[in-house]
Design a protein around this motif. Sequence first.
Motif, mmCIF file in Angstrom:
data_model
loop_
_atom_site.group_PDB
_atom_site.id
_atom_site.type_symbol
_atom_site.label_atom_id
_atom_site.label_comp_id
_atom_site.label_asym_id
_atom_site.label_seq_id
_atom_site.Cartn_x
_atom_site.Cartn_y
_atom_site.Cartn_z
ATOM 1 N N GLY A 56 -67.519 42.054 -43.752
ATOM 2 C CA GLY A 56 -66.413 42.500 -44.593
ATOM 3 C C GLY A 56 -65.160 41.686 -44.316
ATOM 4 O O GLY A 56 -65.191 40.688 -43.588
ATOM 5 N N ARG A 57 -64.039 42.113 -44.902
ATOM 6 C CA ARG A 57 -62.762 41.419 -44.677
ATOM 7 C C ARG A 57 -61.648 42.456 -44.730
ATOM 8 O O ARG A 57 -61.409 43.065 -45.774
ATOM 9 C CB ARG A 57 -62.536 40.350 -45.735
ATOM 10 C CG ARG A 57 -61.197 39.638 -45.546
ATOM 11 C CD ARG A 57 -60.970 38.540 -46.563
ATOM 12 N NE ARG A 57 -61.678 37.350 -46.117
ATOM 13 C CZ ARG A 57 -61.941 36.323 -46.910
ATOM 14 N NH1 ARG A 57 -61.598 36.342 -48.164
ATOM 15 N NH2 ARG A 57 -62.571 35.277 -46.436
ATOM 16 N N PRO A 58 -60.965 42.649 -43.606
ATOM 17 C CA PRO A 58 -59.879 43.632 -43.596
ATOM 18 C C PRO A 58 -58.679 43.141 -44.406
ATOM 19 O O PRO A 58 -58.486 41.940 -44.598
ATOM 20 C CB PRO A 58 -59.528 43.769 -42.115
ATOM 21 C CG PRO A 58 -59.984 42.494 -41.485
ATOM 22 C CD PRO A 58 -61.162 42.028 -42.299
ATOM 23 N N ALA A 59 -57.865 44.070 -44.862
ATOM 24 C CA ALA A 59 -56.671 43.734 -45.627
ATOM 25 C C ALA A 59 -55.719 42.867 -44.812
ATOM 26 O O ALA A 59 -54.946 42.085 -45.379
ATOM 27 C CB ALA A 59 -55.973 45.007 -46.095
ATOM 28 N N THR A 60 -55.781 42.975 -43.495
ATOM 29 C CA THR A 60 -54.886 42.204 -42.617
ATOM 30 C C THR A 60 -55.318 40.753 -42.438
ATOM 31 O O THR A 60 -54.560 39.957 -41.900
ATOM 32 C CB THR A 60 -54.813 42.875 -41.230
ATOM 33 O OG1 THR A 60 -56.140 42.978 -40.699
ATOM 34 C CG2 THR A 60 -54.178 44.254 -41.327
ATOM 35 N N ASP A 61 -56.521 40.408 -42.897
ATOM 36 C CA ASP A 61 -56.993 39.026 -42.789
ATOM 37 C C ASP A 61 -56.130 38.147 -43.690
ATOM 38 O O ASP A 61 -55.948 38.454 -44.872
ATOM 39 C CB ASP A 61 -58.461 38.967 -43.227
ATOM 40 C CG ASP A 61 -59.093 37.598 -43.046
ATOM 41 O OD1 ASP A 61 -58.417 36.567 -43.275
ATOM 42 O OD2 ASP A 61 -60.278 37.552 -42.690
ATOM 43 N N ASN B 134 -57.400 37.377 -47.095
ATOM 44 C CA ASN B 134 -57.554 38.464 -48.051
ATOM 45 C C ASN B 134 -56.403 38.388 -49.044
ATOM 46 O O ASN B 134 -55.243 38.549 -48.680
ATOM 47 C CB ASN B 134 -57.565 39.815 -47.325
ATOM 48 C CG ASN B 134 -57.850 40.969 -48.247
ATOM 49 O OD1 ASN B 134 -57.391 41.009 -49.377
ATOM 50 N ND2 ASN B 134 -58.612 41.925 -47.747
ATOM 51 N N VAL C 169 -56.530 44.673 -50.002
ATOM 52 C CA VAL C 169 -57.425 45.824 -49.907
ATOM 53 C C VAL C 169 -58.597 45.442 -49.001
ATOM 54 O O VAL C 169 -59.132 44.336 -49.118
ATOM 55 C CB VAL C 169 -57.952 46.231 -51.314
ATOM 56 C CG1 VAL C 169 -58.947 47.368 -51.234
ATOM 57 C CG2 VAL C 169 -56.796 46.587 -52.227
ATOM 58 N N ASP C 170 -58.967 46.350 -48.118
ATOM 59 C CA ASP C 170 -60.118 46.093 -47.254
ATOM 60 C C ASP C 170 -61.383 45.895 -48.074
ATOM 61 O O ASP C 170 -61.610 46.616 -49.052
ATOM 62 C CB ASP C 170 -60.389 47.289 -46.323
ATOM 63 C CG ASP C 170 -59.406 47.376 -45.172
ATOM 64 O OD1 ASP C 170 -58.846 46.343 -44.773
ATOM 65 O OD2 ASP C 170 -59.212 48.493 -44.667
ATOM 66 N N PRO D 75 -64.909 46.570 -47.080
ATOM 67 C CA PRO D 75 -65.644 47.130 -45.942
ATOM 68 C C PRO D 75 -66.962 46.407 -45.712
ATOM 69 O O PRO D 75 -67.533 45.821 -46.638
ATOM 70 C CB PRO D 75 -65.883 48.582 -46.349
ATOM 71 C CG PRO D 75 -65.798 48.595 -47.837
ATOM 72 C CD PRO D 75 -64.878 47.473 -48.224
#
Length: 142
Positions: A99-104, A107, A111-112, A114
Amino acid sequence: MKRWNGGWRIPGIGFLLLAWIVSGCGGGAPPAPAPSGGEAAPVTLKGNPEKGKELFLGSCASCHGADAKGLPGLGRDMTTSEFIRKQTDAQLLEFIKTGRPATDPANTTGVDMPPKGGNPALTDQDLTDIIAFIRTLNPYQP
């Protein structure tokens, strides 16, 4: 040797006979050679795009849309994604599993995404099927 119930017994002969019989099991085929480096060879899965479409609609379409063109404020358009085009199937598999978190910083939606699109029941084969479907919309171009 000991006399036992009217017959003679040689100590350990039963054990030796059993060991000899067991050692002959295995069908005579030699064991497969171990991969070099002591690591297991990676398994290459083959994706089924028809099954992948069904799985995509059930797990990914809520953010990426049924047509994979993305939904505003959620998932990106997968049909024109340069990121998808540049990834190998193995790389996409790892990406989807993580997945890729919103903080990446990469991104762009805020939005995350998941792991496994929020569906932990998806297997590697399921994800490979989804990737095969995605490739029909956005082919891998090396």
